[in-house]
Design an enzyme around this catalytic site. Structure first.
Site, short mmCIF file in Angstrom:
data_model
loop_
_atom_site.label_atom_id
_atom_site.label_comp_id
_atom_site.label_asym_id
_atom_site.label_seq_id
_atom_site.Cartn_x
_atom_site.Cartn_y
_atom_site.Cartn_z
N HIS A 167 -56.87 0.32 -5.34
CA HIS A 167 -55.51 0.13 -5.87
C HIS A 167 -55.31 -1.25 -6.45
O HIS A 167 -54.18 -1.68 -6.69
CB HIS A 167 -54.47 0.40 -4.78
CG HIS A 167 -54.68 1.69 -4.05
ND1 HIS A 167 -55.33 1.74 -2.84
CD2 HIS A 167 -54.39 2.96 -4.39
CE1 HIS A 167 -55.41 3.00 -2.44
NE2 HIS A 167 -54.86 3.76 -3.36
S1 FES Z 1 -55.87 -1.88 -2.69
FE1 FES Z 1 -55.54 -0.01 -1.66
S2 FES Z 1 -57.23 0.11 -0.33
FE2 FES Z 1 -57.51 -1.78 -1.35
#
Ligand code: FES
Length: 207
Positions: A167
């Site tokens: 993410h």
């Molecule tokens: S940014 Fe979501 S698991 Fe690393």
């Protein structure tokens, strides 16, 4: 990238040998005295000493042949742990006021994320060596080691760090998360202690 093999202690470790500016998405490989594999078989099939390792026994890591800018990954309690030998330039870059103001918790005020002896700017006992659990504090992915400067995909102000592909969370080379990232906390520093200048034991300390 093809990691080359190095002899570290009495084990062969696969170590990323490329220099900082050449490294891209470095994937480093397991190496620790007493730990030989990433894939853990069913616990019932393990010998007693192996079961102890999986359950949380300390792990001794010999990093005497690690060169500045190189990183290895070991396994402790079933988790990947990075040992990074930082260059003096890496350490200097992380001290700039401009960099610090971009971090969510630059002074490691969140006490749960490191032992007290790692609650300092380098988040380490010896600033030259970062020891950190390689699990993103958002949802548990393993971030990528991105030590190169200003790569096209991370921007001109990237001074090296870790990038989580799940993410997009970003951490610096002390495992400190940047502001406005999905990850809420800095990477966790495990308990560890030095046995010699280039040998540590992860999972126990002198505190
Ligand atoms: S940014 Fe979501 S698991 Fe690393």
């Amino acid at each position: 990238m093809n990691p080359e093999d190095l002899e570290l202690g009495d084990r062969t470790l696969a170590v990323d040998l490329k220099r900082r500016r050449l490294l891209t998405n470095a994937t480093t490989v397991v190496g620790a005295v007493g730990v030989a594999v990433l894939t853990v078989p069913f616990i019932g099939s393990l010998k007693p000493s192996q079961r102890a390792l999986v359950a949380g026994a300390p792990v001794v890591v010999d990093f005497g042949k690690l060169e500045p800018g190189q990183q290895i990954t070991v396994v402790w309690r079933g988790k990947p742990v990075w040992v990074l030998r930082r260059t003096q330039q890496m350490l200097a870059d992380m001290e700039s006021a401009r960099h610090l103001e971009r971090l969510r918790d630059p002074a490691s005020d969140e006490q749960s994320q490191q032992p007290e002896y790692a609650r300092n700017p380098a988040r380490a006992i010896n600033p030259d060596y970062l020891v950190t659990i390689a699990i993103c504090t958002h949802l548990g992915c393993v971030p990528s080691f991105r030590p190169e400067l200003a790569p096209a995909d991370l921007g001109s102000d990237w001074i090296g760090g870790y990038f989580c592909p799940c993410h997009g969370s970003r951490y610096d080379l002390a495992g400190r998360v940047f502001k406005s990232m999905p990850a809420p906390l800095n990477l966790e520093i495990p308990p560890y202690r030095y046995l010699e200048d280039s040998r540590i034991e992860i999972g126990s300390d002198n505190a």
